[in-house]
Write a protein that holds these residues in place. Sequence first.
Motif, short mmCIF file in Angstrom:
data_model
loop_
_atom_site.label_atom_id
_atom_site.label_comp_id
_atom_site.label_asym_id
_atom_site.label_seq_id
_atom_site.Cartn_x
_atom_site.Cartn_y
_atom_site.Cartn_z
N UNK A 15 0.83 -1.20 0.00
CA UNK A 15 0.00 0.00 0.00
C UNK A 15 0.87 1.25 0.00
N UNK A 16 0.45 2.21 -0.81
CA UNK A 16 1.12 3.51 -0.87
C UNK A 16 0.08 4.59 -0.69
N UNK A 17 0.46 5.70 -0.11
CA UNK A 17 -0.46 6.83 0.03
C UNK A 17 0.20 8.08 -0.55
N UNK A 18 -0.64 8.94 -1.08
CA UNK A 18 -0.19 10.21 -1.65
C UNK A 18 -1.22 11.27 -1.27
N UNK A 31 -8.65 22.32 -2.82
CA UNK A 31 -9.05 21.34 -1.82
C UNK A 31 -7.96 20.29 -1.73
N UNK A 32 -8.04 19.50 -0.70
CA UNK A 32 -7.05 18.45 -0.47
C UNK A 32 -7.64 17.10 -0.83
N UNK A 33 -6.78 16.21 -1.29
CA UNK A 33 -7.21 14.85 -1.62
C UNK A 33 -6.18 13.88 -1.08
N UNK A 34 -6.64 12.70 -0.74
CA UNK A 34 -5.80 11.63 -0.25
C UNK A 34 -6.03 10.41 -1.11
N UNK A 35 -4.97 9.79 -1.56
CA UNK A 35 -5.05 8.60 -2.39
C UNK A 35 -4.32 7.46 -1.68
N UNK A 36 -4.99 6.29 -1.57
CA UNK A 36 -4.37 5.08 -1.05
C UNK A 36 -4.43 4.05 -2.16
N UNK A 37 -3.28 3.50 -2.50
CA UNK A 37 -3.20 2.61 -3.66
C UNK A 37 -2.44 1.34 -3.32
N UNK A 38 -2.81 0.25 -3.98
CA UNK A 38 -2.05 -0.99 -3.90
C UNK A 38 -1.05 -0.94 -5.05
N UNK A 39 0.22 -0.94 -4.72
CA UNK A 39 1.27 -0.80 -5.74
C UNK A 39 1.32 -1.98 -6.70
N UNK A 40 0.72 -3.09 -6.35
CA UNK A 40 0.77 -4.27 -7.21
C UNK A 40 -0.44 -4.37 -8.14
N UNK A 41 -1.39 -3.44 -8.03
CA UNK A 41 -2.60 -3.52 -8.85
C UNK A 41 -3.02 -2.13 -9.29
N UNK A 42 -3.25 -1.96 -10.58
CA UNK A 42 -3.73 -0.67 -11.07
C UNK A 42 -5.22 -0.49 -10.84
N UNK A 43 -5.90 -1.52 -10.38
CA UNK A 43 -7.34 -1.47 -10.16
C UNK A 43 -7.73 -1.32 -8.70
N UNK A 44 -6.76 -1.35 -7.78
CA UNK A 44 -7.05 -1.27 -6.36
C UNK A 44 -6.57 0.08 -5.82
N UNK A 45 -7.50 1.03 -5.67
CA UNK A 45 -7.14 2.34 -5.17
C UNK A 45 -8.37 3.01 -4.54
#
Length: 58
Positions: A15-18, A31-45
């Motif tokens: 998991x990565x966050x930006x 405005x502010x935004x937070x993204x949490x992503x699975x680095x191993x999948x382009x479909x999991x965010x």
Amino acid sequence: MVPAEPYTSARTDSLESHSYRITVDDGRESFYALSIEDATSEEAWLMSDTVVALDNVR
């Protein structure tokens, strides 16, 4: 829209966050935004534009 599928990965270190400050309307609004992503999948965010600080999340 496609129905959600169960996520079965046992890895938790992928998991990565930006965080982003997004400005629109030629700089008049931002405005502010937070993204949490699975680095191993382009479909999991997950992306949220409602959290300014994680301390505000309960």
